[in-house]
Design a protein around this motif. Structure first.
Motif, PDB file in Angstrom:
ATOM      1  N   GLU A 291       0.906  -1.292  -0.082  1.00  0.00           N
ATOM      2  CA  GLU A 291      -0.124  -0.109   0.060  1.00  0.00           C
ATOM      3  C   GLU A 291       1.010   1.207   0.054  1.00  0.00           C
ATOM      4  OE1 GLU A 291      -3.724   0.333   2.239  1.00  0.00           O
ATOM      5  OE2 GLU A 291      -3.003  -1.535   3.127  1.00  0.00           O
TER       6      GLU A 291
ATOM      7  N   GLN B  43       2.268   1.805  -3.586  1.00  0.00           N
ATOM      8  CA  GLN B  43       1.142   2.421  -4.367  1.00  0.00           C
ATOM      9  C   GLN B  43       0.740   3.560  -3.968  1.00  0.00           C
ATOM     10  OE1 GLN B  43      -2.032  -0.354  -3.541  1.00  0.00           O
ATOM     11  NE2 GLN B  43      -1.436  -1.812  -4.950  1.00  0.00           N
TER      12      GLN B  43
ATOM     13  N   GLU C  68       1.206   7.020  -6.663  1.00  0.00           N
ATOM     14  CA  GLU C  68      -0.030   8.005  -6.746  1.00  0.00           C
ATOM     15  C   GLU C  68       0.594   9.286  -6.382  1.00  0.00           C
ATOM     16  OE1 GLU C  68      -4.496   8.890  -5.330  1.00  0.00           O
ATOM     17  OE2 GLU C  68      -3.667   6.815  -4.514  1.00  0.00           O
TER      18      GLU C  68
END
Length: 84
Positions: free
Chosen positions: A15, A18, A22
């Protein structure tokens, strides 16, 4: 330590990766965004994407901070399990 604990640790790491991707994407958008120097409408109306970009970057930072705290809490347990 259970396998589920280790999977959760890995999931948190994924996470965070990611979110880093982003964050980079949104920062790139911010760098590309420019505001029209005049008051003339841009693309059918005045629109400054920077507030939306800033809000999303702040949300990403909040999510990442939360994940880092969870990761920091799990790290000692994982390291103890590895040492055993």
């Amino acid at each position: 330590m259970r396998k589920e604990d280790l999977r959760e640790y890995r999931h948190i790491c994924e996470e965070l990766n990611q979110l880093a991707e982003e964050r980079l994407e949104w920062r790139t958008r911010a760098e590309r965004s420019t505001v029209s120097p005049s008051k003339a409408p841009v693309l059918g109306g005045e629109h400054d994407p920077m507030p939306m970009i800033a809000d999303r970057l702040a949300a990403i930072r909040t999510q990442a901070d939360s994940l880092v705290r969870r990761l920091a809490g799990a790290k000692p347990r994982v390291e103890r399990a590895i040492d055993r």
